[in-house]
Design a protein around this motif. Structure first.
Motif, PDB file in Angstrom:
ATOM      1  N   GLY A  69      42.618 -56.654  25.552  1.00 41.69           N
ATOM      2  CA  GLY A  69      43.524 -55.735  25.654  1.00 41.69           C
ATOM      3  C   GLY A  69      44.885 -56.069  26.994  1.00 41.69           C
ATOM      4  N   ARG A 181      38.155 -48.620  24.408  1.00 41.32           N
ATOM      5  CA  ARG A 181      38.670 -47.944  25.276  1.00 41.32           C
ATOM      6  C   ARG A 181      38.460 -47.828  26.878  1.00 41.32           C
ATOM      7  NH1 ARG A 181      35.403 -42.258  22.449  1.00 41.32           N
ATOM      8  NH2 ARG A 181      36.918 -42.125  19.808  1.00 41.32           N
ATOM      9  N   ALA A 184      41.762 -50.219  27.688  1.00 40.11           N
ATOM     10  CA  ALA A 184      42.569 -48.954  27.457  1.00 40.11           C
ATOM     11  C   ALA A 184      42.564 -48.339  28.633  1.00 40.11           C
ATOM     12  CB  ALA A 184      42.418 -48.212  25.917  1.00 40.11           C
ATOM     13  N   ARG A 192      44.089 -42.603  33.599  1.00 42.09           N
ATOM     14  CA  ARG A 192      42.770 -42.760  31.746  1.00 42.09           C
ATOM     15  C   ARG A 192      41.908 -42.516  32.314  1.00 42.09           C
ATOM     16  NH1 ARG A 192      46.955 -47.737  29.665  1.00 42.09           N
ATOM     17  NH2 ARG A 192      48.796 -46.749  30.190  1.00 42.09           N
ATOM     18  N   VAL A 201      46.091 -43.900  25.894  1.00 43.64           N
ATOM     19  CA  VAL A 201      44.447 -44.352  25.829  1.00 43.64           C
ATOM     20  C   VAL A 201      43.626 -44.648  24.116  1.00 43.64           C
ATOM     21  CG1 VAL A 201      42.752 -44.216  26.508  1.00 43.64           C
ATOM     22  CG2 VAL A 201      45.045 -43.711  28.266  1.00 43.64           C
ATOM     23  N   HIS A 204      45.719 -47.496  22.062  1.00 43.52           N
ATOM     24  CA  HIS A 204      45.931 -48.254  22.267  1.00 43.52           C
ATOM     25  C   HIS A 204      44.517 -48.842  22.179  1.00 43.52           C
ATOM     26  CE1 HIS A 204      46.976 -51.539  24.284  1.00 43.52           C
ATOM     27  NE2 HIS A 204      46.110 -51.798  25.692  1.00 43.52           N
ATOM     28  N   GLY A 205      43.592 -48.003  22.849  1.00 43.93           N
ATOM     29  CA  GLY A 205      41.976 -48.363  22.555  1.00 43.93           C
ATOM     30  C   GLY A 205      41.793 -48.965  21.425  1.00 43.93           C
ATOM     31  N   ILE A 208      42.804 -52.009  20.556  1.00 43.98           N
ATOM     32  CA  ILE A 208      42.019 -53.355  21.325  1.00 43.98           C
ATOM     33  C   ILE A 208      40.838 -53.291  20.552  1.00 43.98           C
ATOM     34  CG2 ILE A 208      40.448 -53.838  23.132  1.00 43.98           C
ATOM     35  CD1 ILE A 208      43.066 -52.009  24.998  1.00 43.98           C
TER      36      ILE A 208
END
Length: 225
Positions: A69, A181, A184, A192, A201, A204-205, A208
């Motif tokens: 990430g 998570r 992120a 977040r 979040v 993106h989590g 990742i």
């Protein structure tokens, strides 16, 4: 007169180098007890929750998620990823979501020794401390400190405290999804949350988490093994 001023300036510079080098060297062996970011939380009325955890007691997928990430070339650069910096500058020039090009090493230097603001002056000191930790610590220690002092929520520092806050268990048994998570959350921890994430979040989590296996397969975490 000029010679005296120059001499005084050189003495101050020498003392600065010696003191900061000893400070960095001390943190190679002992956990940073407190940071300026933590102090800011306390001054804002927040309590600080943290629990130092050795890298060996943190699930490897957490470090892989951080690499996926934040800094995919963590194991191959020497503190600065100039390609990522150039890419971030180009994206930011086009507008939209502002993205940084800081490496995990730079973020660790900032979190451990400096304040969060400060503009270009802070960036200069950040570069200096980045060189020091890359020289005196090595990659495993940099990742260990990063995962222990990075803010993972308001008043919450480190992945152990983050795992307990969000998932009710320790960082030693994080799943790839949970690690993703938390990773992120790292760029904007005060805005977040890793539990019941939504929007950016969540997406993106998940992205990742999907890249954790790639980091493992391609040996992008080789310097931590």
């Amino acid at each position: 007169m000029i010679a005296r001023v120059i001499g005084l300036g050189l003495k101050i510079l020498l003392w600065f180098i010696v003191v900061t080098a000893l400070w960095v060297l001390a943190y190679r062996f002992v956990p940073p007890p407190f940071t300026f970011t933590m102090l800011g939380d306390v001054m804002s009325g927040h309590s600080v929750t943290k629990a130092w955890t050795p890298l060996s007691d943190i699930d490897p997928d957490m470090a892989r998620a951080a690499i996926a990430g934040e800094d995919s070339r963590f194991c191959s650069h020497h503190g600065f990823d100039f390609r990522a910096m150039a890419g971030a500058a180009a994206r930011n020039a086009r507008g939209g979501r502002i993205r940084g090009g800081s490496t995990i090493s730079q973020q660790t230097a900032k979190n451990a020794f400096l304040i969060q603001g400060g503009g270009y002056v802070r960036k200069a000191f950040e570069a200096y401390f980045t060189v020091l930790i890359e020289t005196l610590w090595g990659k495993r220690r940099i990742m260990e400190v990063y995962l222990n002092i990075a803010e993972t929520g308001i008043g919450t520092y480190g992945v152990q405290a983050g795992a307990e806050r969000y998932f009710r268990h320790g960082a030693d048994r994080l799943s790839a999804t949970e690690a993703g998570r938390i990773a992120a959350v790292l760029p904007l921890p005060k805005k977040r949350a890793a539990i019941d994430p939504r929007g950016f979040v969540r997406s993106h989590g998940n992205a990742i988490a999907a890249r954790v296996g790639i980091v493992r397969r391609d040996g992008l975490d080789a310097c931590l093994r």
